[in-house]
Design an enzyme around this catalytic site. Structure first.
Site, mmCIF file in Angstrom:
data_model
loop_
_atom_site.group_PDB
_atom_site.id
_atom_site.type_symbol
_atom_site.label_atom_id
_atom_site.label_comp_id
_atom_site.label_asym_id
_atom_site.label_seq_id
_atom_site.Cartn_x
_atom_site.Cartn_y
_atom_site.Cartn_z
ATOM 1 N N ARG A 148 -4.684 -35.967 28.178
ATOM 2 C CA ARG A 148 -3.214 -35.852 28.094
ATOM 3 C C ARG A 148 -2.570 -36.462 29.333
ATOM 4 N NH1 ARG A 148 -3.213 -29.525 27.051
ATOM 5 N NH2 ARG A 148 -5.312 -29.663 26.216
ATOM 6 N N HIS A 169 -1.866 -21.062 29.386
ATOM 7 C CA HIS A 169 -2.902 -20.523 30.291
ATOM 8 C C HIS A 169 -2.432 -19.241 30.985
ATOM 9 C CE1 HIS A 169 -4.142 -24.996 30.827
ATOM 10 N NE2 HIS A 169 -4.976 -24.435 29.963
ATOM 11 N N ARG A 227 -6.818 -13.994 20.864
ATOM 12 C CA ARG A 227 -6.028 -14.917 21.660
ATOM 13 C C ARG A 227 -5.038 -15.594 20.716
ATOM 14 N NH1 ARG A 227 -7.139 -21.007 23.082
ATOM 15 N NH2 ARG A 227 -5.513 -21.286 24.613
ATOM 16 N N ASN A 284 -11.167 -15.895 19.513
ATOM 17 C CA ASN A 284 -10.287 -17.036 19.759
ATOM 18 C C ASN A 284 -10.475 -17.978 18.574
ATOM 19 O OD1 ASN A 284 -8.992 -19.325 20.598
ATOM 20 N ND2 ASN A 284 -9.998 -19.445 22.586
ATOM 21 N N GLU A 294 -10.615 -15.275 30.666
ATOM 22 C CA GLU A 294 -9.525 -14.940 29.736
ATOM 23 C C GLU A 294 -9.965 -13.908 28.703
ATOM 24 O OE1 GLU A 294 -9.334 -19.266 29.640
ATOM 25 O OE2 GLU A 294 -7.206 -19.073 29.184
#
Ligand code: ADP
Length: 398
Positions: free
Chosen positions: A241, A180, A91, A7, A384
């Protein structure tokens, strides 16, 4: 078969080396501060063994070389020969409308991934860099790309289109993509397995609540709607956020505070959410702790966070004409007993009954609803990296 999962970020790179015979992790860690002072490689191997290597890491290539040297090291390495690594799984954050599933990366794909980079300017270029370095260092090894957006490509147009002038969609690909996806698809599948249900026959809401968070409505195994949008800013209240707001706030604040678009974008992404409301931290644990100690703004931040998730559960139940399964995952979803309690409180009318004792769990697979509950509620730690490794094996075998 050993698979290296990468990643690659702009200044850090996470990795995991899997032995796919039993899906065990041989080594994992993070390369920190690539191209910045005081860079180092964090390395975990064996049974809880850890190591930090401090070294100048000027670029991704020298970082990845250091990683390969480390896993091959005589003393603390986990493989004897680089050839043992059969493939690399990457990823990739944004696949635009181009990629609806994982791919075995060909040269021509790189330019397609580059083409959607303006939709994820912080992430895609760094992901591409990782792929290019492996092309140089291990040119004969297959590389696979797994996209965060791919799972959501099944959304119908009514879910993904914004009510803006249609030309923005045609000319600039402005639409909801969602993120996601790897996590949502993993927990949805795992939930069906745990419940002995056929995923293609159930209505499931997956709640990925981490630093960033999103909810996804999974109907008959397919994502039909998700809370993140063209970028990961839309939807839930997140660490820093804002999630959903009235877009008219942007010109209003711009005028009041004399801020340009770039500055406001920064505030919406980095200074809002739990951090913005509480003024304390973007970390849910810190904010929960402060709320328990009576800090009013922290209390409000936690309430906003939980309430937004509850509203999306309602919305997605409506979108699917009901819900059979709800799954909680990622840092907050897996660990916060109180967040799960508060999000689900008052949803008894949907057929949700939570078992307090079962909900008293952290970071483990667990059904937390009562046996009599019409809607099954589960906690499932996400993985993941394992999905990326599995997709890599599947594409190699095909
Ligand atoms: P990322 O999106 O960075 O992968 P994670 O999935 O690791 O994030 O989630 C990080 C969030 O999980 C943080 O807000 C953290 O406070 C929260 N978290 C972790 N452990 C707990 C816990 N025991 N209780 C409440 N929140 C937790």
């Amino acid at each position: 078969m050993k698979i290296l999962v990468i990643n690659s970020g702009s200044s850090s790179l996470k990795y995991q080396l899997f032995n796919m015979k039993d899906e065990s992790v041989l080594a994992k860690g993070i390369i920190h501060r690539i191209g910045i002072d005081n860079s180092y490689l964090e390395y975990e191997y064996g049974i809880d063994q850890e190591l930090t290597i401090e070294k100048n890491i000027d670029d991704h290539k020298s970082g990845i070389q250091l990683l390969l040297d480390t896993i091959l090291d005589k003393e603390y390495g986990v493989i004897n020969n680089i050839e043992e690594i059969e493939a690399i799984g990457h990823r990739i954050v944004h696949g635009g409308e181009e990629f609806a599933s994982s791919i075995l990366i060909k040269d021509s794909d790189l330019s397609k991934i580059e083409k959607v980079s303006d939709l994820a300017p912080l992430h895609n270029p760094a992901n591409i860099m990782g792929i290019k370095v492996f092309n140089e260092l291990m040119p004969d090894k297959p590389q696979v790309g797994v996209f965060d957006t791919a799972f959501h490509q099944t959304m119908p147009k009514k879910s993904y289109l914004y009510a803006l002038p249609y030309s923005y969609y045609q000319d600039y690909a402005v639409r909801r993509y969602g993120f996601h996806g790897t996590s949502h698809s993993y927990v949805a599948r795992r939930a069906a397995e745990m419940l002995n249900e056929d995923l293609s026959e159930i209505k499931l809401i997956s709640c990925h609540l981490g630093n960033g968070g999103s909810l996804t409505a999974v109907k008959n195994g397919k994502s039909i709607d998700t809370s993140m949008g063209m970028t990961p800013l839309e939807g839930l209240v997140m660490g820093s956020r804002c999630g959903d707001i009235d877009p008219a706030i942007v010109p209003f604040i711009s005028e009041k505070e004399k801020l340009n678009i770039k500055q406001i974008d920064d505030i919406l992404n980095k200074k809002s959410g739990l951090l913005g409301v509480s003024g304390i931290s973007s970390d849910f644990r810190d904010v929960e702790e402060a709320a328990k100690n009576g800090n009013e703004r922290a209390e409000t931040a936690v309430e906003l966070f939980n309430y937004r998730v509850k509203k999306y559960i309602g919305a997605y139940s409506a979108a699917m004409s009901g819900v059979d399964v709800i799954v909680f995952t990622a840092g907050i979803g897996e660990n916060s007993i109180s967040a799960r309690n508060e999000i689900l409180a008052g949803l008894e009318y949907l057929g949700i009954e939570i078992d307090e004792n079962r909900n008293n769990c952290r970071g483990q697979e667990q059904i937390i609803s009562k046996p009599s509950s019409e809607v099954k509620v589960l906690v499932i730690p996400t993985n993941e990296e394992l999905v990326i490794a599995r997709d890599t094996v599947e594409l190699l075998n095909n």
